[in-house]
Design an enzyme around this catalytic site. Sequence first.
Site, short mmCIF file in Angstrom:
data_model
loop_
_atom_site.label_atom_id
_atom_site.label_comp_id
_atom_site.label_asym_id
_atom_site.label_seq_id
_atom_site.Cartn_x
_atom_site.Cartn_y
_atom_site.Cartn_z
N THR A 1 -23.17 -14.23 2.33
CA THR A 1 -21.82 -13.53 2.05
C THR A 1 -21.59 -12.37 2.82
OG1 THR A 1 -22.71 -12.21 0.19
CG2 THR A 1 -22.13 -14.58 -0.18
N ASP A 2 -20.19 -12.24 2.92
CA ASP A 2 -19.54 -10.99 3.30
C ASP A 2 -18.77 -10.34 2.51
OD1 ASP A 2 -17.17 -11.91 3.84
OD2 ASP A 2 -17.61 -12.49 5.94
N GLN A 3 -18.07 -9.02 3.02
CA GLN A 3 -17.30 -8.53 1.83
C GLN A 3 -16.02 -9.06 1.35
OE1 GLN A 3 -17.10 -4.38 3.77
NE2 GLN A 3 -14.85 -4.88 4.08
#
Lengths: 137, 137, 137, 137
Positions: free
Chosen positions: C15-17
């Site tokens: 995941t990323d932000q």
Amino acid sequence: MLTCDVKIRVWYKHTDQMGFVHHSNYICYYEEARSAFMREYGVSYARMEAEGVLMPILHIESDYRRPAFYDDELTVRVLIREVPRVRFTVDYEVYNSQGELLNTGRTTLGFLRKESMRPCRAPQWFADLIRANGGEE
Amino acid sequence: MLTCDVKIRVWYKHTDQMGFVHHSNYICYYEEARSAFMREYGVSYARMEAEGVLMPILHIESDYRRPAFYDDELTVRVLIREVPRVRFTVDYEVYNSQGELLNTGRTTLGFLRKESMRPCRAPQWFADLIRANGGEE
Amino acid sequence: MLTCDVKIRVWYKHTDQMGFVHHSNYICYYEEARSAFMREYGVSYARMEAEGVLMPILHIESDYRRPAFYDDELTVRVLIREVPRVRFTVDYEVYNSQGELLNTGRTTLGFLRKESMRPCRAPQWFADLIRANGGEE
Amino acid sequence: MLTCDVKIRVWYKHTDQMGFVHHSNYICYYEEARSAFMREYGVSYARMEAEGVLMPILHIESDYRRPAFYDDELTVRVLIREVPRVRFTVDYEVYNSQGELLNTGRTTLGFLRKESMRPCRAPQWFADLIRANGGEE
């Protein structure tokens, strides 16, 4: 003691859904800081591999105090106390651009002869480099 | 003590030019093993985040004994000794399919209220889950 | 045409932000799906490398329709139309567990003799495998 | 047309067991080159997210001509032809320090209002920035 400050920029890819830098990236920041320290001193880890010596990781530890964020310019301080013989231990302090200490860590690497995959001593030129720049026996 | 064995396949992406699994990936194997342990017990870390509780990493350590290779099917043994209060400590043992111990590790996580970004206690349901499955106070 | 469905679990690390799976991970999902397809058919990419043949990527493309999320169990459908000669083209469709199509992609790989680092044809056994399972000339 | 050259160092972590940079990393090099281009022009992608606009990837493509290696200092040339409206298309050329073209690529991003998760137009200040620096309508 030998110290070297390395700037590392946080990439978007390094973030996770918490909005922070994912903790596994610090391990890679340490590694790139070691590479940058060697470039700074005119040598290269690529040279070590070209000479048939691998440096596998034996131990890592990392303590997380404050988060880092996307686009931060971090300073990774590399601290080397001892001249390497069969082990090479490096400490790290990671600061953000406000000078806040975010993370501390330590890695211990071994030396491995690529051909035989057997442990060996640090190459002479590498031990000499650390000795000449403040490493202790 | 609660234990749970999780299978993790080594991806090509996890290798580096030494031909081994890059050491930073073990940190992600630990994390995915925690996720799998929670699924195994019918809960989910996504639920924790949905309830407004984040679990940032406070400490990691990892000891590397033998390399893992592309396409290996690893077994990550998750070992949980204590019922979490404000910290959640998990130990790991990573084996290859020949049963050789490749790596051991430990992570300590905290609990953080997402809204206030302040530390909090482990959610009751989570502490109860560990307690009911062998965690010690 | 040969097709093979491969299950891939989304890790927290992916995941990323934004809260989604970071787009670069699909490229790794494709790669692991190719590995899994080969295991499914009783062969292995490790065998190809052991026989001295590398398969470098020549081209990738990827279209993103809907996001994937942490802990999702994705299905990566591998579609192979042609028996490989000097190129191996694979198409992908990525679905979530609700059956929604999230992403489509294509990769083209070459074959490289490891010793000489020169292009070569697909190993006979590999071309035969695709031919025997529905690949077209 | 707006162009911007960004230096990116290859980390050890970016390599795979072929001894090359793993192909998925180029996708991250593109992303970091976009970030660096924005810093170069005095703006920031963090600002865009802070204003509630996300930029999800819609399409990527990448062509691989020659490998990159550990410790290489790459130059990623960012090329922007059009002022963004509802799409933002960027082309890339990746060179090594000998000036050899290793890779070319393209990404298309959309604009998404974070609150509603619905598509929107490029923020005015961002379209103006590209227009003022050579973007075509």
